[in-house]
Design an enzyme around this catalytic site. Structure first.
Site, mmCIF file in Angstrom:
data_model
loop_
_atom_site.group_PDB
_atom_site.id
_atom_site.type_symbol
_atom_site.label_atom_id
_atom_site.label_comp_id
_atom_site.label_asym_id
_atom_site.label_seq_id
_atom_site.Cartn_x
_atom_site.Cartn_y
_atom_site.Cartn_z
ATOM 1 N N GLU A 226 7.339 3.841 0.777
ATOM 2 C CA GLU A 226 7.274 3.088 -0.481
ATOM 3 C C GLU A 226 8.530 3.354 -1.294
ATOM 4 O OE1 GLU A 226 3.730 4.673 -2.538
ATOM 5 O OE2 GLU A 226 5.237 5.587 -3.817
ATOM 6 N N SER B 116 -3.000 4.820 -1.402
ATOM 7 C CA SER B 116 -3.615 4.161 -2.546
ATOM 8 C C SER B 116 -3.614 2.663 -2.367
ATOM 9 C CB SER B 116 -2.858 4.520 -3.827
ATOM 10 O OG SER B 116 -3.084 5.873 -4.125
ATOM 11 N N THR C 164 4.305 17.011 -7.866
ATOM 12 C CA THR C 164 4.032 16.872 -6.426
ATOM 13 C C THR C 164 4.879 15.840 -5.696
ATOM 14 O OG1 THR C 164 2.265 15.317 -6.984
ATOM 15 C CG2 THR C 164 1.630 17.612 -6.635
ATOM 16 N N HIS D 164 -4.495 13.837 4.444
ATOM 17 C CA HIS D 164 -3.429 13.508 3.490
ATOM 18 C C HIS D 164 -3.419 14.529 2.356
ATOM 19 C CE1 HIS D 164 -0.657 11.520 0.919
ATOM 20 N NE2 HIS D 164 -1.561 11.288 -0.010
ATOM 21 N N CYS E 92 0.846 5.788 0.429
ATOM 22 C CA CYS E 92 0.993 6.983 1.262
ATOM 23 C C CYS E 92 0.474 6.785 2.698
ATOM 24 C CB CYS E 92 0.275 8.168 0.633
ATOM 25 S SG CYS E 92 0.979 8.663 -0.939
#
Ligand code: ZN
Lengths: 345, 131
Positions: free
Chosen positions: A79, A297, A152, A235, A111
Site C-alpha cells: 500500500e 483492513s 508501529t 498478522h 496489510c
C-alpha cells in the site's frame, strides 16, 4: 481452497531496513506512554517499497537456484508504492532479470496485499499457467505524527517463489482460504498523506473477526486442529493482537513465537505475515506444519497451511531474517522525520 | 540524467551487468564501444561479482544537485571479488565506520529523484556484508 496441481515454495527471502525508532522516542516527543511494540524499522532515505522488494526477491532467487528469466509472474502486494501510476513490479522484475516474459502487477489490499499476491501466484502455478511465480509483500508504512499508528507503522518485506511441489521445494501448500467482508476499519482517501482508522473499531469486528473466520474455515475444511501444527503466524499490527487471536484459536506461545517479529520491527503492513512466515521457515524442520493467517483492513484474511520439506535444510543459506533484525542503528525522532521526508523545507 | 538515458542504462545498473571483450577477455563496467586493450568491438555480457572490499573512500558533505537528502554519504572505490573495480556509494554505515578492506555487497537503492514529480532513478550501491 486446493490447487489442481500441488504447489510449493522453491525459494524465499525477507528483508528489514537497518534503522529503528524506539517507542520510548515517540513517547519522549509526544508525551505518551504507549509501547505497542518495542521499536519499529525505518527505511533509509534511499529505500522504498521497490528496493525492499528487490532485496527480498534477490534472496529468494539465490536460494531457489532457478534462472530468474524463468519466473513468469512477479506480483508486489503493497500500500506504499513509490509511484501512484507505474507498477512497482516492473522495476522489481527488471532488477532480478525476470523480464520480458513475465506477468507483473501491484496488488492492493492494505496489510493483506502480500498474502493476496501469494494466493494469485499459487493459482497461476496450481493451474499450470506458470512454472515459477513470485509473490512479494512489502511496505514502507507511515502513521500520522502523534497518532497511535506512529509507534508501529514500519518498513520491510518478504518474497516467495512458487513452483510445482517437488524435491526442490522447501515447503508445499496443503490448502488456503480467504475470508472478506466490507468493513471500514482503516482507509486512506486518494491524495491524503496518512490513513485514518476507526479507533476501537479496529479490534473485534475487524482484525479478530476476519482472522478467526479464515482460520476456522481452513481448519474445518482440512480437518486439522491447532495442536497438529508446529508453528503459527498471525498478522502483527502490534505485539498483543497476534498473541490474543492465536491463543483464542487454541494455539500456544511456543507455536507463535518464532514468527512473532512485530515487537522488534513493528507492523510492516503487507510485509507482516510474509515476514512472519519467512522467520518461521528460517527455524522450521522437515515435516513441520505451519499455519499462517494475514489480515488486511477493509477487511479480509488469507489463511495457509504449509508442510516443510527436506530441501529446507540446504536452501536457506545466506543471512537469515534474524541477521537483518539484529543489525540495527537507532535514529532519534527528528532523524526519523527527515528520513521519511516529513520535514517541510 | 534524462529519462531515455536512464532507461538505456537501466539493466546494467540494476543488475551490475558489464561486458567482457570477445577478443582479449578484458572486462568493462560500464560498457564501452571499443576495447581499450585490443580494439575489438565484440563483447559478451559479464555479470559482476556482488561482493568486494573497500579500497579507498571519501565522505561527500557538499553533494551535487539531486543528492542533498543523502548527505553526508560515503563514495568508495570498491574492488569486487572478480577483480573489477568501481565507484559506488556505501550505505547503512556511518562515515567514521568505513575502513580499508571492509567487505561490502551490492544492494539495489534509489540513486536520484527528478524532483517530486519526475522519474525515480534506481541502481546499485554497496553496504557492509550482512552475514
Ligand atoms: Zn579486448
Amino acid at each position: 481452497m486446493k490447487t489442481a496441481r500441488q504447489v510449493g515454495i522453491v525459494g524465499y527471502g525477507a528483508y528489514v531496513p537497518i534503522y529503528r525508532l524506539e517507542a520510548s522516542e515517540v513517547n519522549r516527543v509526544w508525551g505518551g506512554d504507549g509501547a505497542p511494540v518495542e521499536e519499529k524499522s525505518v527505511v533509509a532515505p534511499d529505500e522504498d517499497t521497490v528496493t525492499i522488494s528487490v532485496e527480498a526477491a534477490k534472496q529468494a532467487v539465490r536460494r531457489s537456484g532457478i534462472d530468474p528469466s524463468e519466473i513468469g509472474a512477479v506480483y508486489v502486494g503493497t500500500e506504499s508504492k513509490p509511484y501512484a501510476v507505474k507498477p512497482s513490479g516492473t522495476i522489481v522484475a527488471e532488477a532480478i532479470g525476470a523480464t520480458p516474459n513475465v506477468s507483473t502487477a501491484d496488488i492492493e489490499f492494505a496489510c493483506k496485499a502480500g498474502t493476496e499476491a501469494m494466493q494469485n501466484c499459487i493459482g497461476l502455478v496450481g493451474s499450470g499457467m506458470q512454472r515459477y511465480a513470485m509473490a512479494i509483500g512489502a511496505d514502507t508504512a507511515q502513521g500520522r505524527p502523534a497518532d497511535a499508528l506512529e509507534y508501529t507503522a514500519a518498513c520491510g518485506g518478504a518474497a516467495f517463489i512458487f513452483a510445482d511441489r517437488s524435491a526442490d521445494t522447501v515447503a508445499y501448500l496443503e490448502a488456503s482460504y480467504s475470508y472478506v467482508t466490507d468493513t471500514p476499519d482503516f482507509w486512506r482517501r486518494s491524495k491524503e498523506m496518512y490513513p485514518r482508522h476507526g479507533s476501537r473499531f479496529t479490534g473485534a469486528p475487524a482484525y479478530f473477526k476476519h482472522i478467526q473466520g479464515a482460520a476456522k474455515g481452513l481448519l474445518e475444511e482440512t480437518g486439522y486442529k491447532p495442536e497438529d501444527f508446529n508453528w503459527a503466524v498471525f498478522h502483527q499490527p502490534n505485539t498483543k493482537f497476534p498473541i490474543r487471536v492465536g491463543r483464542g484459536l487454541g494455539f500456544t506461545m511456543d507455536q507463535i513465537n518464532p514468527g512473532l517479529v512485530a515487537p522488534k520491527i513493528g507492523n510492516t503492513y503487507a510485509g507482516s505475515t510474509p515476514i512472519g512466515l519467512a522467520a518461521t521457515l528460517d527455524i522450521a524442520e522437515p515435516g513441520d506444519k505451519i499455519f499462517a493467517v494475514s489480515y488486511g483492513s477493509g477487511s479480509g484474511s488469507d489463511a495457509f497451511i504449509f508442510t516443510v520439506q527436506e530441501a529446507i535444510t540446504e536452501k536457506r543459506g545466506g543471512p537469515k531474517l534474524v541477521s537483518f533484525i539484529d543489525r540495527k542503528k537507532y535514529v532519534d525522532y527528528a532523524t526519523y522525520l527527515r528520513f521519511r521526508g516529513q520535514i517541510i523545507q | 540524467m534524462s529519462v531515455p538515458r536512464y532507461w538505456r542504462e537501466e539493466v546494467p545498473r540494476y543488475r551490475l551487468l558489464g561486458k567482457v571483450c570477445a577478443g582479449c577477455g578484458a572486462k568493462f563496467f560500464p560498457a564501452r564501444p571499443v576495447c581499450t586493450e585490443c580494439g575489438s568491438t565484440e563483447f559478451k555480457d559479464h555479470k559482476l561479482a556482488e561482493v568486494g572490499e573497500v579500497v579507498t573512500w571519501t565522505v561527500v558533505r557538499n553533494p551535487p544537485p539531486g543528492f542533498e537528502k543523502y548527505k553526508p554519504y560515503v563514495v568508495a572505490l570498491i574492488e569486487l571479488e572478480d577483480g573489477m573495480r568501481l565507484l559506488s556509494q556505501v550505505v547503512d554505515v556511518d562515515p567514521e565506520e568505513v575502513q580499508k578492506g571492509m567487505r561490502v555487497e551490492a544492494v539495489f537503492r534509489r540513486v536520484k529523484e527528478d524532483g517530486k514529480a519526475g522519474i525515480i532513478q534506481y541502481g546499485y550501491k554497496f553496504r557492509p556484508v550482512v552475514e
